[in-house]
Design an enzyme around this catalytic site. Structure first.
Site, short mmCIF file in Angstrom:
data_model
loop_
_atom_site.label_atom_id
_atom_site.label_comp_id
_atom_site.label_asym_id
_atom_site.label_seq_id
_atom_site.Cartn_x
_atom_site.Cartn_y
_atom_site.Cartn_z
CB ALA A 66 -0.70 -0.01 0.97
N GLY A 112 -0.51 -5.08 1.24
CA GLY A 112 -2.14 -5.26 0.24
C GLY A 112 -1.43 -5.96 -1.29
CD GLU A 115 -3.63 -7.70 3.20
OE1 GLU A 115 -4.45 -7.52 4.57
OE2 GLU A 115 -3.68 -6.68 2.81
CD GLU A 135 0.50 -6.23 5.46
OE1 GLU A 135 -0.34 -6.26 5.13
OE2 GLU A 135 1.09 -6.86 6.02
#
Length: 260
Positions: A66, A112, A115, A135
């Site tokens: 991200a 992300g 994911e 993360e």
């Protein structure tokens, strides 16, 4: 539709969605998530598209994570809203799409990015791919479904290890973990995905959509997946695809599914 952060095209029944922010290693920001939502929505409605291939531009990254600069100073409520909106708009949206989504993972798929790849229906990786959920090294946890989908794919113990150590694994280890279905050379990644897409396209799109719903139902709280399978199985008997498929089989000819 014109996009700034992604590329979207259709060719011979395959929709190609490419995250195109190479200078940012294809990192996901809010604008890119919105554009991805719009592209997947368009692909869902386009009757010419039967299968979607999702990838990242360049050889360095599928999606390197991200865009941290967007949320570094968020409050608790803003962080919660960020995760909720992202999951609804993109990650859960992709996972529940009625058309198959193949993630072609090239280079880094982190945070992300991993994911997003896990939200696809299955994954093919180039042998230079690196995957992980880093993360916790930033003082946060995966917020786009990573704590849920990773254990479903690799098992609780391995998922806990990957999340808590914030470590990356390579493509071969990802294959061993069942995180990806296949590993191939970088220059063959898209053609490999296209071969898989063409195999899928030989079959009934109506039945494939029903199978996606049935498989996904097993991971929904309070839902009996076996009951959903029975419902979807029974519903299949009322489709034109079923009539064509059984007729073609009995006549010993190739089925031409109408997709109805």
């Amino acid at each position: 539709m014109d996009f700034e952060n992604i590329l979207f095209e259709e060719n011979d029944g395959i929709g190609y969605i490419t995250i195109d922010r190479p200078k940012k290693l294809n990192a996901l920001n809010r604008a890119t998530i919105q554009e991805l939502h719009e592209a997947f929505s368009e692909a869902q409605e386009d009757e010419d598209i039967k299968v979607i291939i999702l990838t990242g531009s360049g050889e360095k990254a599928f999606v390197a994570g991200a865009d941290i600069s967007e949320f570094a100073d968020f409050s608790k409520d803003e962080g919660k809203q960020l995760a909720a909106e992202g999951q609804k708009k993109l990650f859960d949206f992709v996972a529940n799409l009625s058309k198959p989504v193949i993630a072609a993972v090239n280079g880094f798929a982190l945070g992300g990015g991993l994911e997003l790849a896990m939200a696809a229906h299955f994954r093919i990786a180039s042998d230079n791919a690196k995957m992980g959920l880093p993360e916790v090294s930033l003082g946060v946890i995966p917020g786009y479904g990573g704590t849920q989908r990773l254990p479903q794919l690799v098992g609780k113990g391995r998922a806990m290890e990957m999340i808590m150590t914030a470590s990356m694994i390579d493509a071969r280890q990802a294959l061993e973990y069942n995180l990806v279905n296949h590993v191939t050379e970088p220059e063959k990644l898209i053609s490999f995905a296209e071969d898989m897409a063409r195999k899928i396209m030989k079959n009934s799109p109506v039945a494939i959509s029903a199978a996606i719903r049935a498989v996904n139902s097993n991971y929904e709280d309070g839902v009996n997946g076996f009951e959903i399978e029975i419902e979807e199985f029974g519903r299949s008997f009322g489709t034109e695809d079923f009539k064509e498929g059984t007729s073609a089989f009995l006549s010993k000819r190739k089925a031409e599914f109408p997709g109805k």
